[in-house]
Design an enzyme around this catalytic site. Structure first.
Site, PDB file in Angstrom:
ATOM      1  N   TYR A 142       0.833  -1.203   0.000  1.00 40.41           N
ATOM      2  CA  TYR A 142       0.000   0.000   0.000  1.00 40.41           C
ATOM      3  C   TYR A 142       0.869   1.256   0.000  1.00 40.41           C
ATOM      4  O   TYR A 142       1.357   1.714   1.030  1.00 40.41           O
ATOM      5  CB  TYR A 142      -0.930   0.019   1.211  1.00 40.41           C
ATOM      6  CG  TYR A 142      -1.847  -1.178   1.331  1.00 40.41           C
ATOM      7  CD1 TYR A 142      -2.211  -1.927   0.209  1.00 40.41           C
ATOM      8  CD2 TYR A 142      -2.361  -1.557   2.567  1.00 40.41           C
ATOM      9  CE1 TYR A 142      -3.044  -3.022   0.315  1.00 40.41           C
ATOM     10  CE2 TYR A 142      -3.217  -2.655   2.681  1.00 40.41           C
ATOM     11  CZ  TYR A 142      -3.546  -3.388   1.557  1.00 40.41           C
ATOM     12  OH  TYR A 142      -4.381  -4.477   1.674  1.00 40.41           O
ATOM     13  N   HIS A 184       0.175 -12.196   1.334  1.00 38.21           N
ATOM     14  CA  HIS A 184      -0.564 -11.228   0.530  1.00 38.21           C
ATOM     15  C   HIS A 184      -0.629 -11.659  -0.937  1.00 38.21           C
ATOM     16  O   HIS A 184       0.378 -11.655  -1.645  1.00 38.21           O
ATOM     17  CB  HIS A 184       0.111  -9.855   0.627  1.00 38.21           C
ATOM     18  CG  HIS A 184      -0.776  -8.712   0.252  1.00 38.21           C
ATOM     19  ND1 HIS A 184      -0.330  -7.403   0.204  1.00 38.21           N
ATOM     20  CD2 HIS A 184      -2.091  -8.666  -0.076  1.00 38.21           C
ATOM     21  CE1 HIS A 184      -1.324  -6.610  -0.132  1.00 38.21           C
ATOM     22  NE2 HIS A 184      -2.402  -7.355  -0.334  1.00 38.21           N
TER      23      HIS A 184
END
Length: 321
Positions: free
Chosen positions: A48, A134
């Site tokens: 992010y 992830h």
């Protein structure tokens, strides 16, 4: 209300400048508003904003009592220097940040350890409560064979609290639940008011094995975020097809008949399933965060779910709040 808010977490991809820039001050205001609302679960990732989300979250939590909040981050994308990124943005991954780093897939034991060490440094913490693999979609062998054993070892040592996997698909999450010792799964977009593809297999499997499900992407990339659904709404990270927009509008019309809104129904919906122990909400501004939390102040009436079934907008067997 209090019980539900305690099960909400703040997803911080917007604080990494997802799609558009957010200032440090605005990012801090979002975390402060979440804290004031009673939210104590915070989810982030190196992905992010090339670490920006982690740095901003760590700064905002720095003076909070450590025992009062839960932080999760993710592994699988190592951030490495990117000399070719000078002077341009990380627009290929939709984050409005300088591309001075690049992501490198790495689910090896060494890569996971290095990623976690870097995350702790950016967060300013000496431990995290949850670590998720992830998006290991194309990396099953390395993720299951190296990353999971290392994370289980770190969990045993008390370095991290629990381990899981976070994905936009349910099939591999089900495989992790069956074939590894994960404590939780973070399921994005596959169990929402609009789409329940994870219902038949993954959620019963998690309930049976005691694996927590954290629901994310409840607005399906924005399609359910506003009661008035625009023509250019996004679904699954791209412009929504016309038939999907029409379905969302039909759901919104039923919500209006019951004096509730499409976002409120979307936020409440996943809690109807016993395997779902929490949900993530994201926000770009403090006002947006407060509006999402306020949607829980008055739960949609039971008649809403019955009418959605009657109109073919929910299957008969889908559990509801």
């Amino acid at each position: 209300m209090a019980d539900i808010v305690s099960r909400l977490g703040l997803g911080t991809s917007p604080l990494g400048n997802l799609y558009t820039e957010v200032t440090d001050r605005e990012a801090r205001a979002v975390v402060d508003a979440a804290w004031e609302a009673g939210i104590r679960i915070f989810d982030t990732a190196p992905h992010y904003g090339l670490g920006l989300s982690e740095r901003r979250l760590g700064a905002a939590l720095k003076d909070r009592p450590r025992e009062e909040f839960v932080v999760s981050t993710k592994v699988g994308r190592l951030l490495v220097p990117n000399p070719d990124g000078a002077g341009r943005l990380d627009d290929g991954d939709s984050f409005a940040v300088p591309a001075i780093w690049r992501r490198e897939w790495d689910f090896s034991a060494d890569g996971v350890r290095r990623s976690l060490e870097s995350s702790l440094d950016r967060l300013g913490l000496d431990r995290v409560d949850v670590v998720y693999l992830h998006d290991p979609d194309d990396h099953w062998e390395q993720a299951a064979g190296e990353a999971i054993p290392l994370l289980a070892e770190l969990r045993e040592q008390g370095v991290i609290g629990s381990i899981g996997a976070g994905m936009n698909q349910w099939q591999m999450l089900a495989k992790f639940v069956c074939e590894s010792d994960v404590d939780s799964v973070l399921l994005a977009g596959r169990y929402t008011l609009l789409e329940q593809s994870a219902l038949a297999e993954l959620l019963p499997l998690c309930a049976e094995r005691g694996v927590d499900v954290l629901a994310a992407g409840l607005f399906n990339s924005g399609l359910l975020a506003r009661h008035e659904v625009p023509d250019d709404a996004h679904y699954d990270y791209r412009t929504a097809p016309a038939d999907v927009v029409d379905r969302a509008r039909r759901i919104a019309a039923v919500c209006a008949r019951h004096d509730t809104t499409l976002p409120a129904a979307a936020l409440w919906f996943p809690f109807g399933h016993p395997a779902v122990t929490g949900a993530l909400i994201g926000a770009r501004t403090a006002a947006e965060l407060r509006a999402n939390v306020a949607a829980f102040a008055a739960p949609p009436p039971p008649g809403l779910w019955a009418d959605l079934r009657d109109e073919g907008l929910l299957e008969a067997g889908v559990p509801t709040p």
